[in-house]
Design an enzyme around this catalytic site. Structure first.
Site, short mmCIF file in Angstrom:
data_model
loop_
_atom_site.label_atom_id
_atom_site.label_comp_id
_atom_site.label_asym_id
_atom_site.label_seq_id
_atom_site.Cartn_x
_atom_site.Cartn_y
_atom_site.Cartn_z
N CYS A 167 0.83 -1.21 0.00
CA CYS A 167 0.00 0.00 0.00
C CYS A 167 0.86 1.25 0.00
O CYS A 167 1.86 1.33 0.70
CB CYS A 167 -0.88 0.06 1.26
SG CYS A 167 -2.17 -1.17 1.32
N ARG A 177 6.47 5.35 5.75
CA ARG A 177 6.63 4.06 6.44
C ARG A 177 8.07 3.55 6.38
O ARG A 177 8.32 2.45 5.87
CB ARG A 177 5.71 3.01 5.81
CG ARG A 177 4.26 3.12 6.19
CD ARG A 177 3.51 1.95 5.59
NE ARG A 177 2.21 1.78 6.18
CZ ARG A 177 1.43 0.73 5.97
NH1 ARG A 177 1.83 -0.24 5.20
NH2 ARG A 177 0.26 0.63 6.53
N PRO A 178 9.04 4.31 6.84
CA PRO A 178 10.44 3.90 6.65
C PRO A 178 10.80 2.67 7.48
O PRO A 178 10.19 2.41 8.52
CB PRO A 178 11.23 5.12 7.13
CG PRO A 178 10.32 5.81 8.08
CD PRO A 178 8.92 5.54 7.62
N LEU A 234 -0.94 8.51 12.98
CA LEU A 234 0.09 7.50 12.76
C LEU A 234 0.74 7.55 11.39
O LEU A 234 1.94 7.36 11.27
CB LEU A 234 -0.48 6.10 13.02
CG LEU A 234 -0.90 5.81 14.46
CD1 LEU A 234 -1.24 4.35 14.63
CD2 LEU A 234 0.19 6.20 15.45
#
Length: 418
Positions: A117, A122-123, A328
């Protein structure tokens, strides 16, 4: 390409069985790399991401055989490659979960940078810096994370709570030499099940279910696992409760764990819904009027970011103004433009969405990620007219037999190809 055609307005009723949790099954399948024996996993959801990870294991030389639609038998004794290639990793971010166990078992591995996605950055930096503290040498080369080194226990303090990061380091620590302490660990039920399975295999883990984990590594000795069953999918459970809620229908979900849904059920209560809870069954009872709500996403046991899109769809038909604060992930409002095509009144200001409840009308809409696609299906269930939801391969990554389950509840929904 497949799409879903949905005629809105049908009342739902009946029972729907919740599948095993995709986000629990994925790390448990990756955990098989730590095993010296066959592992049988039951209650595995029959979704695309699971098949992708099973294929990744096969590409490494392991055997991963589906005994039936929801049971998987894995043996990793014959792994002869430690390279997880781009062609399979690009399909799914969770492929990064093989990094910790491969490195811990073999002392080297190459894993392509992940796909899946498209939700914000989102590392995986948190995973990599933790492995470096445990003694790994890491390079990023030609789109691959290249790791080598014998892992030793260390104290890892995550700057930010990371679910897959916690899972990766727990698995790496299980075969490492010595004691590993993880501070600010994720507490999600999926993390808890992974820790419990490793703990039962002979590697002692203290603090399971808290944000402070201590893992006593086996020093390279492979683990022996018993057969087990995947916990129910709390996000799927919440999604079907939303289907009942948005259509103002009394439905029952079975094979659920109410203890994993406390924050979600509390929000339903705020919006006027009641519940009957009996062991693993939850029945939602709709009010005459759906009240607006305020939601702030946070790590477990807070309100899950994976339920944010579904509750936004529900807020679209509430009587009043709701506010959702997504704390988040960045870029996790990609469903807003599509809901707006259906007549939703939503205003965005950074990570805050303000939703003014109204009536929805059918439209052609396009899914952008897994949870956004479920929000569009929910909206279509109540929208006036016939909607088409396109790019549903996102749905197939995480929901088992979605249209069949909804149809069994009385929804007018069909899958078709264009």
């Amino acid at each position: 390409m497949d799409f879903l055609q949905i005629n809105g307005g049908a009342k739902l009723n009946g029972k729907v069985k919740i599948s095993g949790a995709k986000n629990a099954a994925l790390p448990l399948i990756a955990m098989s790399i730590l095993a010296g024996n066959d592992i049988k996993i039951s209650n595995v959801p029959n979704v695309a991401d699971i098949k992708t990870l099973a294929q990744l294991l096969r590409n490494l030389g392991a055997s991963a055989e589906f005994l039936n639609e929801n049971s998987l038998k894995i043996n990793t004794n014959d792994i002869n490659s430690t390279k997880a290639t781009y062609d399979i990793v690009r399909k799914m971010r969770a492929s990064i979960l093989v990094l910790g166990p491969l490195l811990a078992r073999f002392g080297h591995c190459e894993v392509s940078l992940p796909g899946g996605c498209a939700i914000g950055a989102r590392p995986i930096d948190l995973h990599l810096s933790a492995l470096e503290k445990m003694g790994a040498e890491i390079d990023i080369k030609d789109g691959y994370v290249v790791c080598k080194g014998k892992l030793k226990g260390a104290t890892i303090s995550f700057d930010k709570i990371t679910v897959t990061g916690t899972e990766n380091i727990v698995m790496a620590a299980a075969l490492a030499e010595g004691k590993t302490k993880i501070i600010n660990a994720a507490k999600e039920p999926e993390v808890v099940q992974l820790c419990e399975m490793i703990n039962k295999s002979g590697v002692k883990i203290e603090g399971i279910g808290t944000d402070d984990l201590t893992i006593y590594g086996s020093g390279g000795k492979l683990l022996k696992f018993s057969d087990f069953s995947v916990i129910p999918d709390r996000i799927e459970a919440g999604t079907y409760l939303c289907a009942g809620a948005i259509t103002k229908s009394k439905i029952t979900i079975t094979n659920a764990n109410p203890n994993h849904l406390v924050s979600v059920l509390a929000k339903f209560n705020d919006m006027g819904f009641n519940f009957e809870i009996n062991d693993d069954e939850i029945t939602i009872i709709p009010p005459k009027t759906i009240k607006p709500t305020e939601i702030i996403t946070s790590e477990y046991p807070g309100f899950p970011t994976d339920m944010q899109a579904q509750f936004m769809a529900l807020a679209c038909v509430a009587d009043g103004v709701s506010v959702i604060d997504e704390r988040l992930f960045e870029n996790r409002f990609m469903h807003v433009s599509e809901l707006s095509r259906m007549g939703a009144d939503i205003k965005l200001n950074g990570h805050i969405a303000t939703i003014n409840g109204t009536h929805l009308n059918a439209a052609d809409v396009m899914a952008t990620d897994l949870r956004a696609s479920s929000a569009l299906v929910l909206a279509a269930l109540v929208a006036k007219g016939t909607s088409r939801v396109h790019r549903i391969y996102h749905l197939d990554r995480g929901y088992e037999n979605l249209e069949l389950k909804l149809r069994n509840l009385g929804a007018d929904i069909q899958r078709a190809s264009e």
